[in-house]
Design a protein around this motif. Structure first.
Motif: not given
Length: 175
Positions: A37, A39, A108, A143-145, A147, A168, A171
């Motif tokens: 994914s 973010s 995160q 907040n980037a995590e 998926s 960016g 993940w």
């Protein structure tokens, strides 16, 4: 039964076999895509684009080197396996190094930006948190995590010039 065998020509049989392989490859690709994914991109629109996706071929992220001043994130450099990436951004400000433990990965990223990154905080799957840049400011928070579960930060991309203008996060599984 004999008439059924007669009705399928060799070229039709080849087409069925090829179609089976193609659909098997498609379902494999879909299963693979469910672990990755993205973010972002968070930040401003200036600077030159960078993408470290190919660096993950050197291994998982094992360290960070981030340079910050009292207003924003100046540069970021990532170690993939034993190899350091290019430094994205400028050279002023104080540098901080973070070394990850074996099996540890980032799960995160919290941050704040205006025209460039003001603040970044990375949290690992072992509960450690590393923060860079000023903790105060009036920028936009993010907040980037990932998926999907059991995935970690594998690479970064963004925009940079004399600072980190945008970032960016990519993940995937830690393989």
């Amino acid at each position: 039964m004999h008439s059924l065998r007669k009705s399928i020509s060799p070229s039709k049989m080849l087409a069925v076999v090829l179609l089976s392989f193609l659909s098997a490859g498609t379902s494999y690709g879909i299963a693979q895509a469910r672990t990755s994914s993205f973010s972002g991109e968070f930040g401003g629109s200036t600077g030159s684009h960078f993408d470290q996706s190919n660096n993950q071929l050197d291994g998982p992220i094992t360290a960070l080197r981030i340079r910050a001043n009292d207003r924003y994130i100046v540069s970021i450099q990532v170690r993939y396996g034993d190899s350091w990436s290019n430094t994205e951004g400028g050279t002023v400000g104080s540098s901080s190094n973070v070394q990850l433990f074996l099996g540890e990965g980032f799960v995160q990223v919290l941050g704040r930006f205006r025209s460039h990154m003001e603040y970044l905080a990375f949290r690992t799957n072992q509960g450690r948190i590393f923060a860079f840049g000023p903790s105060f400011g009036s920028g936009t928070f993010f907040n980037a995590e990932p998926s999907f579960p059991n995935t970690v930060l594998r690479s970064i991309s963004g925009r940079s010039g004399s600072s980190v203008d945008a970032i960016g996060f990519h993940w995937d599984t830690d393989e």
